[in-house]
Scaffold this motif. Structure first.
Motif, PDB file in Angstrom:
ATOM      1  N   THR A 166       0.847  -1.189   0.000  1.00 13.29           N
ATOM      2  CA  THR A 166       0.000   0.000   0.000  1.00 13.29           C
ATOM      3  C   THR A 166       0.884   1.241   0.000  1.00 13.29           C
ATOM      4  O   THR A 166       2.100   1.164   0.252  1.00 13.29           O
ATOM      5  N   MET A 167       0.282   2.400  -0.275  1.00 14.13           N
ATOM      6  CA  MET A 167       1.052   3.631  -0.259  1.00 14.13           C
ATOM      7  C   MET A 167       1.620   3.889   1.130  1.00 14.13           C
ATOM      8  O   MET A 167       2.759   4.340   1.273  1.00 14.13           O
ATOM      9  N   GLY A 168       0.856   3.582   2.166  1.00 17.72           N
ATOM     10  CA  GLY A 168       1.355   3.773   3.525  1.00 17.72           C
ATOM     11  C   GLY A 168       2.579   2.918   3.797  1.00 17.72           C
ATOM     12  O   GLY A 168       3.560   3.388   4.383  1.00 17.72           O
ATOM     13  N   ALA A 169       2.535   1.647   3.376  1.00 15.96           N
ATOM     14  CA  ALA A 169       3.677   0.751   3.581  1.00 15.96           C
ATOM     15  C   ALA A 169       4.886   1.218   2.774  1.00 15.96           C
ATOM     16  O   ALA A 169       6.037   1.143   3.234  1.00 15.96           O
ATOM     17  N   LEU A 170       4.614   1.707   1.570  1.00 16.40           N
ATOM     18  CA  LEU A 170       5.696   2.211   0.732  1.00 16.40           C
ATOM     19  C   LEU A 170       6.367   3.416   1.386  1.00 16.40           C
ATOM     20  O   LEU A 170       7.599   3.494   1.457  1.00 16.40           O
ATOM     21  N   LEU A 171       5.572   4.350   1.892  1.00 18.07           N
ATOM     22  CA  LEU A 171       6.133   5.540   2.528  1.00 18.07           C
ATOM     23  C   LEU A 171       6.906   5.182   3.797  1.00 18.07           C
ATOM     24  O   LEU A 171       7.942   5.786   4.091  1.00 18.07           O
ATOM     25  N   ARG A 172       6.417   4.196   4.552  1.00 19.62           N
ATOM     26  CA  ARG A 172       7.152   3.767   5.748  1.00 19.62           C
ATOM     27  C   ARG A 172       8.502   3.173   5.372  1.00 19.62           C
ATOM     28  O   ARG A 172       9.521   3.446   6.019  1.00 19.62           O
ATOM     29  N   ALA A 173       8.516   2.350   4.329  1.00 19.09           N
ATOM     30  CA  ALA A 173       9.773   1.745   3.885  1.00 19.09           C
ATOM     31  C   ALA A 173      10.753   2.818   3.431  1.00 19.09           C
ATOM     32  O   ALA A 173      11.956   2.749   3.735  1.00 19.09           O
ATOM     33  N   MET A 174      10.254   3.834   2.741  1.00 19.23           N
ATOM     34  CA  MET A 174      11.117   4.920   2.292  1.00 19.23           C
ATOM     35  C   MET A 174      11.647   5.719   3.471  1.00 19.23           C
ATOM     36  O   MET A 174      12.823   6.093   3.509  1.00 19.23           O
ATOM     37  N   ALA A 175      10.777   5.983   4.446  1.00 14.45           N
ATOM     38  CA  ALA A 175      11.188   6.755   5.623  1.00 14.45           C
ATOM     39  C   ALA A 175      12.257   6.019   6.426  1.00 14.45           C
ATOM     40  O   ALA A 175      13.143   6.627   7.019  1.00 14.45           O
ATOM     41  N   GLN A 176      12.174   4.693   6.427  1.00 13.95           N
ATOM     42  CA  GLN A 176      13.128   3.881   7.182  1.00 13.95           C
ATOM     43  C   GLN A 176      14.388   3.562   6.389  1.00 13.95           C
ATOM     44  O   GLN A 176      15.337   2.985   6.922  1.00 13.95           O
ATOM     45  N   GLY A 177      14.398   3.955   5.122  1.00 13.37           N
ATOM     46  CA  GLY A 177      15.567   3.692   4.291  1.00 13.37           C
ATOM     47  C   GLY A 177      15.734   2.230   3.931  1.00 13.37           C
ATOM     48  O   GLY A 177      16.859   1.762   3.682  1.00 13.37           O
ATOM     49  N   ALA A 178      14.631   1.497   3.901  1.00 11.57           N
ATOM     50  CA  ALA A 178      14.685   0.054   3.627  1.00 11.57           C
ATOM     51  C   ALA A 178      14.759  -0.213   2.125  1.00 11.57           C
ATOM     52  O   ALA A 178      13.828  -0.723   1.507  1.00 11.57           O
ATOM     53  N   THR A 179      15.883   0.142   1.530  1.00 10.11           N
ATOM     54  CA  THR A 179      16.054   0.004   0.084  1.00 10.11           C
ATOM     55  C   THR A 179      16.360  -1.440  -0.288  1.00 10.11           C
ATOM     56  O   THR A 179      17.168  -2.098   0.362  1.00 10.11           O
ATOM     57  N   ARG A 180      15.698  -1.921  -1.339  1.00 11.81           N
ATOM     58  CA  ARG A 180      16.070  -3.221  -1.877  1.00 11.81           C
ATOM     59  C   ARG A 180      17.447  -3.112  -2.519  1.00 11.81           C
ATOM     60  O   ARG A 180      17.800  -2.090  -3.096  1.00 11.81           O
ATOM     61  N   ALA A 181      18.221  -4.176  -2.458  1.00 15.53           N
ATOM     62  CA  ALA A 181      19.561  -4.169  -3.040  1.00 15.53           C
ATOM     63  C   ALA A 181      19.486  -4.581  -4.506  1.00 15.53           C
ATOM     64  O   ALA A 181      18.999  -5.673  -4.822  1.00 15.53           O
ATOM     65  N   LEU A 182      19.945  -3.711  -5.397  1.00 15.96           N
ATOM     66  CA  LEU A 182      19.952  -4.049  -6.815  1.00 15.96           C
ATOM     67  C   LEU A 182      20.832  -5.275  -7.070  1.00 15.96           C
ATOM     68  O   LEU A 182      20.510  -6.103  -7.931  1.00 15.96           O
TER      69      LEU A 182
END
Length: 301
Positions: free
Chosen positions: A241-257
């Motif tokens: 969801t958009m909320g989950a996406l924004l939380r992941a961004m705020a926490q810096g939880a970037t997927r590793a390319l």
């Protein structure tokens, strides 16, 4: 998207304006056909009668579609004047990878831009895993876009909403163009009054999501997200969801390319990680981004 009917009365929102019919005159051009209709603007193919040149005409809604107040709150003279000035300024922005703005201003209550008509399609169609472009070509396109951003930044322009939908790619010539430069900036005054988030959240830098001003570093971040998506077929942040996406961004939880695409050069994964840094000062400039992309092995020149 079809033209809206009358406003529903329960929201107080103004109805969408009816689409211009083929043959109609608008701002000195003649409408040929509807090309696309979005949430706040309509794009047409039009003809300049004197030269018979075919152009793209972008007509923005007179009032913010999300405005809950009366029309005057979103469409006052100051906002219209700001858009007219921005349209004039955009005509000075000339680069092979930025769509040329030929004119613009206000017609009636509608802001509009007249632009060069581009071949090809936007890059959204190549963001899915099954439609990925060859990696060397993605790096070439990324370097061209970064060069264009560096040119615009040097002239004081920030895009504010860079994403695959605002990048047009012509497969025949392998050219790419940035579109919609200045549109978000010109309508800032109207949209910020209604509390609308400017830009597309999945492509916005953390500082912009936190309410900071759009910046050149934010454009670099958005290009990093775009290249990640074109290479991996997914966004660098997970979220159902958009909320989950924004939380992941705020926490810096970037997927590793490197985990999603272990076949790609480690130097590319490192470069995109820099572009996606939470700290704006840690990101490369657009000029540096272009230089590093072109130095990667296998990049199409």
């Amino acid at each position: 998207m079809n033209a809206s009917g009358p406003g529903d009365g329960s929201t107080g929102r103004p109805p969408r304006a009816a689409a211009l019919a083929p043959g109609a005159a608008f701002a000195g051009v003649r409408i040929e056909r509807l090309l696309a209709r979005g949430s706040s603007a309509t794009l047409y193919v039009a003809v300049e009668p004197r030269s018979t040149q075919r152009v793209a005409l972008k007509v923005l809604d007179a009032c913010d579609a999300d405005a809950d107040a009366d029309a005057d709150a979103a469409c006052d003279d100051a906002v219209m004047s700001s858009f007219a000035r921005e349209a004039q300024a955009l005509q000075r922005l000339r680069h092979p990878s930025i769509v040329e703005v030929l004119g613009g201003g206000i017609e009636g209550a509608h802001p509009y831009l007249v632009m060069a008509l581009l071949p090809g399609t936007d890059l959204r169609r190549y963001a899915a895993p099954a439609r990925r472009l060859p990696e060397p070509l993605v790096l070439k396109l990324g370097a061209d876009v970064a060069d264009a951003l560096a040119h615009a930044h040097a002239m004081g322009f920030v895009h504010r909403d860079l994403k695959p939908a605002n990048l047009v790619f012509d497969a025949a010539t392998r050219r790419v163009w940035i579109t919609d430069f200045g549109v978000a900036r010109a309508l800032d005054a109207a949209r910020t009054r209604t509390g609308v988030l400017l830009g597309t959240p999945a492509f916005m830098a953390p500082e912009q999501l936190a309410g900071g001003a759009p910046s050149a570093a934010g454009d670099v971040y958005a290009l990093g997200v775009t290249l990640f998506q074109l290479l991996a077929g997914t966004l660098p942040y997970a979220g159902e969801t958009m909320g989950a996406l924004l939380r992941a961004m705020a926490q810096g939880a970037t997927r590793a390319l490197a985990e999603l695409r272990p076949d790609l050069p480690p130097a590319l994964a490192d470069l995109l990680a820099r572009a996606l840094s939470r700290e704006a000062s840690q990101r490369p400039t657009a000029a540096e981004f272009a230089l590093h992309l072109r130095r990667l092995p296998g990049t199409v020149v």
